[in-house]
Scaffold this motif. Structure first.
Motif, PDB file in Angstrom:
ATOM      1  N   MET A 186      54.699  29.789  44.961  1.00 55.33           N
ATOM      2  CA  MET A 186      53.936  29.143  43.631  1.00 55.33           C
ATOM      3  C   MET A 186      53.139  30.574  43.338  1.00 55.33           C
ATOM      4  N   ARG A 187      53.553  31.833  43.144  1.00 56.66           N
ATOM      5  CA  ARG A 187      52.321  32.371  43.487  1.00 56.66           C
ATOM      6  C   ARG A 187      52.706  34.102  42.545  1.00 56.66           C
ATOM      7  N   ILE A 188      51.458  34.387  42.448  1.00 55.45           N
ATOM      8  CA  ILE A 188      52.158  35.422  40.423  1.00 55.45           C
ATOM      9  C   ILE A 188      50.695  36.031  40.613  1.00 55.45           C
ATOM     10  N   GLU A 189      51.279  37.555  40.678  1.00 52.48           N
ATOM     11  CA  GLU A 189      50.294  38.834  41.059  1.00 52.48           C
ATOM     12  C   GLU A 189      50.928  39.280  39.774  1.00 52.48           C
ATOM     13  N   VAL A 204      45.489  37.317  40.533  1.00 52.14           N
ATOM     14  CA  VAL A 204      46.851  36.114  41.585  1.00 52.14           C
ATOM     15  C   VAL A 204      46.830  34.640  41.054  1.00 52.14           C
ATOM     16  N   ILE A 205      47.614  34.535  40.827  1.00 48.54           N
ATOM     17  CA  ILE A 205      47.554  32.940  40.422  1.00 48.54           C
ATOM     18  C   ILE A 205      48.354  31.807  41.286  1.00 48.54           C
ATOM     19  N   ARG A 206      47.929  30.787  41.243  1.00 48.62           N
ATOM     20  CA  ARG A 206      48.529  30.063  42.655  1.00 48.62           C
ATOM     21  C   ARG A 206      48.756  28.369  42.123  1.00 48.62           C
ATOM     22  N   MET A 218      43.369  30.163  39.343  1.00 47.45           N
ATOM     23  CA  MET A 218      42.954  31.581  39.597  1.00 47.45           C
ATOM     24  C   MET A 218      42.256  32.641  39.753  1.00 47.45           C
ATOM     25  N   ARG A 219      42.294  33.530  40.301  1.00 49.09           N
ATOM     26  CA  ARG A 219      41.613  34.785  40.773  1.00 49.09           C
ATOM     27  C   ARG A 219      40.959  35.829  39.543  1.00 49.09           C
ATOM     28  N   SER A 220      40.735  36.278  39.943  1.00 51.73           N
ATOM     29  CA  SER A 220      40.526  38.035  38.746  1.00 51.73           C
ATOM     30  C   SER A 220      39.499  38.930  39.586  1.00 51.73           C
TER      31      SER A 220
END
Length: 246
Positions: A186-189, A204-206, A218-220
């Motif tokens: 369940m992760r998108i980068e 990165v999205i979790r 989300m982390r940016s």
């Protein structure tokens, strides 16, 4: 003889101010593209932008003085040049000055996350960050929270698989370069490139299950720069707003 001399001086100042303002505007517009094309280092590009801003303000001040002198003498010659220099100088200096003023009210950080205690981890983008000035080390939670109290996880009342699919669609709609989509964890980068200087910011999205559905974090993170001038927080807000809209 004195009056014509003053008139000529006022007109000369107006045209000089117009030439300087035009050069400053061109320099300000070229600073970012020159860095993107590796014609200038980041430091040189930022210095060029700084000098262009200061000189543009000087040109605007001279233009205002020249316009006042010519208007007082009721001389039309040179007044358009003075007005053009004033507008062009302020237009060239305005955006950089706005960013400086905007940055003063924000924490000097470049890493923003909806979860400051357990932020999503970067995996696939790590090879792309080799040589980046900023590391992926997590900032202290108190520092990350300062200035962005509204940045928080998004809770969706749908199963994790559906939330993940919606997150992927939203990420692609943002126009980012998708680096990895890993539904098994369940992760998108992804990587987003800023328009002017072409700075690379990684995302990165979790997605995790929650009691009533799913929670999306989300982390940016910027690759360069101590302060992001609020860009990462703005990116997170835009993504979460798109995702919550369905």
């Amino acid at each position: 003889m004195l009056q014509p001399t003053r008139m000529r001086l006022g007109a000369a100042l107006a045209w000089i101010a117009l030439a300087v303002a035009a050069a400053c505007a061109a320099s300000a517009l070229l600073a970012g593209p020159a860095y993107r094309l590796d014609l200038l280092s980041l430091r040189a590009g930022l210095q060029l932008l700084q000098w262009a801003t200061v000189d543009a303000l000087g040109a605007a001040a001279v233009a205002l003085l020249a316009w006042g002198r010519l208007a007082w003498a009721k001389v039309p010659c040179g007044r358009r040049a003075a007005a053009g220099a004033l507008v062009l100088g302020l237009a060239a200096a305005g955006p950089p000055l706005y960013l400086v003023a905007h940055a003063r009210g924000l924490p000097p950080i470049h890493d923003i996350s909806t979860d400051t205690l357990d932020p999503p981890a970067f995996v696939a983008v790590l090879p792309l960050r080799q040589g980046a000035r900023n590391t992926v080390d997590v900032l202290p939670a108190t520092l990350a929270q300062r200035g962005y109290p509204d940045i928080a996880p998004l809770r969706l009342g749908v199963p994790p698989a559906e939330a993940f699919a919606r997150a992927e669609r939203a990420a692609r709609a943002m126009g980012w370069q998708i680096v990895a989509v890993a539904p098994e964890v369940m992760r998108i980068e992804a990587t987003d490139t800023t328009l002017f200087f072409g700075f690379k910011d990684d995302v990165v999205i979790r997605v995790r299950p929650s009691e009533h559905g799913s929670v999306v974090d989300m982390r940016s993170l910027s690759r360069v720069g101590t302060s992001d001038v609020g860009v990462n927080a703005k990116r997170i807000r835009a993504f979460l707003a798109r995702l919550s809209a369905g």
